[in-house]
Design an enzyme around this catalytic site. Structure first.
Site, PDB file in Angstrom:
ATOM      1  N   GLU A  59       0.834  -1.197   0.000  1.00 58.06           N
ATOM      2  CA  GLU A  59       0.000   0.000   0.000  1.00 58.06           C
ATOM      3  C   GLU A  59       0.878   1.260   0.000  1.00 58.06           C
ATOM      4  O   GLU A  59       0.570   2.234  -0.679  1.00 58.06           O
ATOM      5  CB  GLU A  59      -0.903  -0.032   1.231  1.00 58.06           C
ATOM      6  CG  GLU A  59      -2.112   0.863   1.142  1.00 58.06           C
ATOM      7  CD  GLU A  59      -3.083   0.598   2.291  1.00 58.06           C
ATOM      8  OE1 GLU A  59      -3.766  -0.427   2.247  1.00 58.06           O
ATOM      9  OE2 GLU A  59      -3.132   1.416   3.220  1.00 58.06           O
TER      10      GLU A  59
ATOM     11  N   GLU B 260       2.216   1.846  -3.383  1.00 53.59           N
ATOM     12  CA  GLU B 260       1.153   2.375  -4.236  1.00 53.59           C
ATOM     13  C   GLU B 260       0.937   3.869  -3.945  1.00 53.59           C
ATOM     14  O   GLU B 260       0.811   4.674  -4.866  1.00 53.59           O
ATOM     15  CB  GLU B 260      -0.125   1.566  -3.955  1.00 53.59           C
ATOM     16  CG  GLU B 260      -1.164   1.663  -5.045  1.00 53.59           C
ATOM     17  CD  GLU B 260      -2.446   0.926  -4.658  1.00 53.59           C
ATOM     18  OE1 GLU B 260      -2.457   0.201  -3.633  1.00 53.59           O
ATOM     19  OE2 GLU B 260      -3.444   1.106  -5.380  1.00 53.59           O
TER      20      GLU B 260
ATOM     21  N   SER C 223      -6.850   1.949  -2.271  1.00 53.80           N
ATOM     22  CA  SER C 223      -5.700   1.127  -2.609  1.00 53.80           C
ATOM     23  C   SER C 223      -6.195  -0.240  -3.075  1.00 53.80           C
ATOM     24  O   SER C 223      -7.204  -0.739  -2.599  1.00 53.80           O
ATOM     25  CB  SER C 223      -4.843   0.970  -1.351  1.00 53.80           C
ATOM     26  OG  SER C 223      -4.012  -0.148  -1.489  1.00 53.80           O
TER      27      SER C 223
ATOM     28  N   GLU D 241     -15.446 -11.540   4.273  1.00 53.37           N
ATOM     29  CA  GLU D 241     -14.318 -11.279   3.379  1.00 53.37           C
ATOM     30  C   GLU D 241     -13.684 -12.582   2.906  1.00 53.37           C
ATOM     31  O   GLU D 241     -13.409 -12.768   1.728  1.00 53.37           O
ATOM     32  CB  GLU D 241     -13.268 -10.413   4.085  1.00 53.37           C
ATOM     33  CG  GLU D 241     -12.092 -10.037   3.186  1.00 53.37           C
ATOM     34  CD  GLU D 241     -10.999  -9.266   3.932  1.00 53.37           C
ATOM     35  OE1 GLU D 241     -10.625  -9.690   5.045  1.00 53.37           O
ATOM     36  OE2 GLU D 241     -10.516  -8.259   3.403  1.00 53.37           O
TER      37      GLU D 241
ATOM     38  N   GLU E 244     -13.157 -13.979  -5.089  1.00 54.05           N
ATOM     39  CA  GLU E 244     -11.837 -13.625  -5.651  1.00 54.05           C
ATOM     40  C   GLU E 244     -10.691 -14.037  -4.729  1.00 54.05           C
ATOM     41  O   GLU E 244      -9.536 -14.026  -5.132  1.00 54.05           O
ATOM     42  CB  GLU E 244     -11.775 -12.130  -5.985  1.00 54.05           C
ATOM     43  CG  GLU E 244     -11.909 -11.164  -4.816  1.00 54.05           C
ATOM     44  CD  GLU E 244     -13.352 -10.745  -4.517  1.00 54.05           C
ATOM     45  OE1 GLU E 244     -14.278 -11.539  -4.779  1.00 54.05           O
ATOM     46  OE2 GLU E 244     -13.547  -9.623  -4.001  1.00 54.05           O
TER      47      GLU E 244
ATOM     48  N   CYS F 276     -10.410  -1.537  14.823  1.00 53.94           N
ATOM     49  CA  CYS F 276     -10.654  -2.952  15.113  1.00 53.94           C
ATOM     50  C   CYS F 276     -10.694  -3.269  16.612  1.00 53.94           C
ATOM     51  O   CYS F 276     -11.302  -4.256  17.009  1.00 53.94           O
ATOM     52  CB  CYS F 276      -9.608  -3.825  14.438  1.00 53.94           C
ATOM     53  SG  CYS F 276      -9.522  -3.555  12.660  1.00 53.94           S
TER      54      CYS F 276
HETATM   55  S1  SF4 Z   1     -12.822  -1.824  11.606  1.00 54.57           S
HETATM   56 FE1  SF4 Z   1     -11.748  -3.774  11.911  1.00 54.57          FE
HETATM   57  S2  SF4 Z   1     -13.171  -4.983  13.101  1.00 54.57           S
HETATM   58 FE2  SF4 Z   1     -14.367  -3.336  12.211  1.00 54.57          FE
HETATM   59  S3  SF4 Z   1     -15.214  -4.156  10.303  1.00 54.57           S
HETATM   60 FE3  SF4 Z   1     -13.287  -3.098   9.827  1.00 54.57          FE
HETATM   61  S4  SF4 Z   1     -11.728  -4.717   9.878  1.00 54.57           S
HETATM   62 FE4  SF4 Z   1     -13.527  -5.489  10.959  1.00 54.57          FE
END
Ligand code: SF4
Ligand code: SF4
Ligand code: SF4
Ligand code: FES
Lengths: 164, 581
Positions: free
Chosen positions: B282, B285, B328, B370, B375, B512
């Site tokens: 990233e 890029e 990105s 995800e 893909e 997260c």
């Molecule tokens: S911020 Fe982190 S925990 Fe929340 S949806 Fe995005 S990747 Fe998942």
């Protein structure tokens, strides 16, 4: 998301109605009311256009549509049948008449027959108590209806082919 | 200032304070169910609907809900009088009368606010027998809706609409049939849901939970024909301890590695390694786009947006498809790890990709979705086989009777277990962009960074910005967490008024650390702040704090990938986006 597949004309009409209320989210109920009076019902695709125009989520629009029993998402039949459930009609057997309609048409209240001919609804007192029990098909009023007459009424309309 | 009396104690509060807050300020906790407030984050749900918080206000005939009643001068309040307690019990009994008594087998058992409330009020019998609602279960790649268990607190609706501005959930129907559902009561996976899981994070009951993949992982672990490896996301180590009654913000990196080994994983690796890899790709890029821009190339797309949050990716695919060339193209760390594991590492072990099972431990429910995206698989075999949440890992550890608190600290395995401090801070809002700055600065200027801590990029405000001086070139950086905040920056980009060169976006408030798969915070924002501090302290204690200095990353490029953005890197580490509008 289901893709919008309404006629261009219909979309324009909905947009006009929304615009006449300044595309305000707060006017949602009035918008829904007008659109239903023009189109007869509020299918998913229509709600999506309204949501887009009023810049709100379609979940919220759907929330309002399902909150008020006045709004309907199902198209009415060519011949909407309504049975009065006012007190007078009720004591004189409207319920039996209603169940006979259900049996003959094989649908429940709020549904439409597969061929799109008939839909069934119940009404509050229509003010024709002298004729109880009262059944309306479209604008036409049938008085003192008894269960055996139900089939005859249905047959009468089955023959009709509205303006081809 | 307003003077009032709560349970015979005088309290002075500012105008606009609720009775609930006034009582809490002197340590009197009034029970609540629908109300939830994330202090300092501007996130509050107060529909005033459940009435569990009722109190007696002297001189008033009716009991008043404390969460929506403002304190007034001279008010005298009783929070736990006999009358109040009886009313509270009645309310909870009424809720329970239309609630499946599934506690024994409910995914939320032990963490359910309704269960706690019934316990707290000592309810042993439900005096009201009524009809029970039955609603079909809705299963999606990440979230299960068991709406029979919904108590209509509408916290999820608030999260989805006001905080995330996704607008999937709304109260629909009325009376007994009222539920919170997507438009036309369609299933979540037909809606524009991003799977951010913030509705799951705040649901007080078992109505919204993550898809449980622990069973599948146990099966893989007991299959002798499989080599099972695991990766752990940065935010997990700062929260997992809470599931074992450790103080919030306790770092359990070493214990977590030890627990995973005892669970039987053949190799215990770290997603942070892949986070370093993400920075390499990233960052390259970003620099590519920046230098083209400075050379006067008008076609170059700026700002560049981070792409490691799958809920954010799904959000723009649905809501801003016209901007899909801007983020990105780098895959998320989870998916980079999967792709490298099933090629580079499988080759090292001389295994076919089908013989290798990749499990991830994520703070996130969107990671389940995800990993299921087409893909990210080859011949039907996914790069990441299962993505468990932090909570699911805790369940596995308990199931295996591992005494987590007394475990020794152990290290990750190599070669996919070494990371820099930059990889660690991916777990909090602001961390990805700080990590990118550390590497991009040095590559761009050819000089070592004068400092490593970019305080100006840190914090908890929903929208932040800072300008970093790249040796004479000012780089404008934006940060958003929570999709509603992201939407504001995207609208600016669309209108051509964005001042930024690079923007970091995370779907979950806090990043997260506040993910939908983390231990439940039950509305306590302090927990998020403590997790954030833990992440930064882990970074501080690392010997290597810049991604491009991670020796195993260098080796991976030498042995396998060539250089960042090489053809092989493109194939394995980058992706493309779809218009889902
Ligand atoms: S911020 Fe982190 S925990 Fe929340 S949806 Fe995005 S990747 Fe998942
Ligand atoms: S996962 Fe996120 S987007 Fe989906 S319904 Fe829940 S809050 Fe809304
Ligand atoms: S699904 Fe959960 S959060 Fe949403 S209204 Fe129901 S109980 Fe509340
Ligand atoms: S917590 Fe106050 S009404 Fe629900």
């Amino acid at each position: 998301m289901p893709k919008i597949k309404l006629a261009e004309k219909t979309i324009e009409l909905i947009k006009e109605i929304c615009a006449s209320f300044d595309n305000k989210e707060g006017e949602l109920i009035n918008v829904l009311h007008q659109v239903q009076s023009k189109l007869g019902y509020l299918p998913a695709e229509v709600q999506e256009v309204i949501a887009r125009e009023l810049n709100m989520s379609v979940a919220k629009v759907y929330g309002v549509v399902t909150f008020y029993s006045f709004f309907t998402m199902k198209p009415q039949g060519e011949f909407p049948i309504s049975i009065c459930m006012g007190t007078a009609c009720y004591v004189r057997g409207a319920e039996q008449v209603l169940s006979e309609f259900k049996r003959q048409l094989k649908i429940e209240v709020g549904q439409t027959t597969a061929d799109g001919k008939f839909s069934l609804s119940s009404l509050r007192c229509v003010g024709a108590c002298g004729l109880a029990p009262v059944v309306m098909v479209g604008e036409k009023v049938f008085g003192r209806v008894t269960s055996p007459q139900v089939l005859k009424i249905i047959e009468e309309y089955k023959e009709v082919n509205v303006e081809e | 200032m307003i003077n009032l009396i709560v349970d015979n104690k005088p309290v002075v509060v500012k105008k606009g304070t609720t009775v609930l807050q006034a009582a809490s300020s002197i340590g009197i906790e009034i029970p609540t169910l629908c109300h939830m407030k994330l202090e300092d984050m501007d996130i509050e749900n107060k529909p005033g609907g459940c009435r569990v918080c009722v109190v007696e206000v002297m001189g008033r005939k009716n009991l008043a809900p404390a969460c929506v009643t403002l304190a007034t001068e001279g008010m005298e309040v009783k929070t736990h009088s006999i009358r109040v307690v009886n009313a509270r019990r009645t309310v909870v009994e009424l809720i329970l009368s239309d609630h499946p008594a599934d506690c024994l087998i409910c995914a939320k058992s032990g963490n359910c606010e309704l269960q706690d409330m019934a316990h707290h009020l000592g309810i042993r019998e439900i005096h009201y027998k009524g009809e029970q609602s039955t609603y079909r279960e809705d299963t999606s790649p990440a979230i299960i809706r068991e709406i029979n268990k919904c108590i209509m607190c509408r916290r999820c609706e608030m999260m989805c609409n006001e905080v995330q501005t996704v607008g999937v959930l709304s109260a629909v129907n009325r009376g007994f049939n009222a539920v919170v559902a997507p438009a036309f009561e369609m299933n979540l996976d037909h809606s524009v849901c991003t799977y951010c899981g913030q509705c799951v994070a705040v649901c007080p009951t078992g109505a919204l939970t993550e898809v449980d993949q622990t069973g599948a992982v146990i099966r893989a672990l007991s299959d002798p024909s499989k080599t099972v490896i695991v990766q752990t996301a940065p935010a997990v180590r700062a929260a997992l301890g809470e599931e074992f009654h450790m103080e919030a913000g306790t770092l359990v990196t070493g214990k977590m590695a030890a627990a995973l080994r005892r669970l039987g994983f053949n190799y215990v690796f770290d997603t942070d390694f892949a986070a370093d890899l993400t920075i390499m790709e990233e960052g390259t890029e970003l620099l590519g786009r920046l230098s083209a821009y400075m050379k006067g190339d008008k076609n170059v797309k700026l700002p560049i947006l981070t792409s490691c949050c799958p809920a954010w990716v799904k959000f723009f695919e649905h809501q801003f498809p016209e901007l899909k060339d801007i983020p990105s193209t780098a895959r998320s760390p989870q998916q980079m790890f999967g792709a490298i594991a099933k090629t580079y590492f499988a080759e090292k072990l001389k295994l076919k990709r089908e013989e290798l099972v990749v499990v991830s431990i994520m703070p996130c429910v969107a990671k389940k979705y995800e990993s299921s995206r087409e893909e990210f698989s080859m011949n039907g075999n996914p790069d990441v086989d299962y993505a468990l949440t932090t909570r699911e890992l805790a369940r596995l550890i308990n199931l295996a009777n591992i005494d987590f608190r007394t475990l020794p600290d152990e290290n990750f395995d190599q070669p996919l277990g070494e990371s820099s401090g930059a990889g660690v801070i991916f777990g909090t809002t602001g961390g990805v962009i700080e990590a990118a700055v550390r590497t991009a600065y040095e590559v761009f200027t050819g000089k070592p960074l004068p400092r490593l801590d970019f305080e100006e990029l840190r914090g908890m405000d929903g929208l932040r910005k800072a300008t970093i001086d790249f040796n004479g070139t000012p780089i404008n950086i934006g940060i958003a967490h929570g999709l509603g905040n992201a939407r504001k920056l995207l609208e600016e980009i669309k209108a051509g008024t964005s001042e930024f060169h690079a923007i970091e976006i995370m779907s979950c408030p806090g990043g997260c650390i506040g993910g939908g798969g983390q231990p439940y915070h039950h509305g306590d924002v302090e927990i998020l702040k403590k997790r954030q501090r833990a992440i930064y302290s882990e970074d501080k204690n690392k010997k290597i704090r810049k991604s491009h200095e991670n020796p195993y990353i260098k080796k991976l490029y030498e042995e396998f990938l060539g250089e960042p953005m090489s053809e092989k890197a493109h194939h394995l580490l980058h992706t493309k986006y779809f218009d889902r509008s």
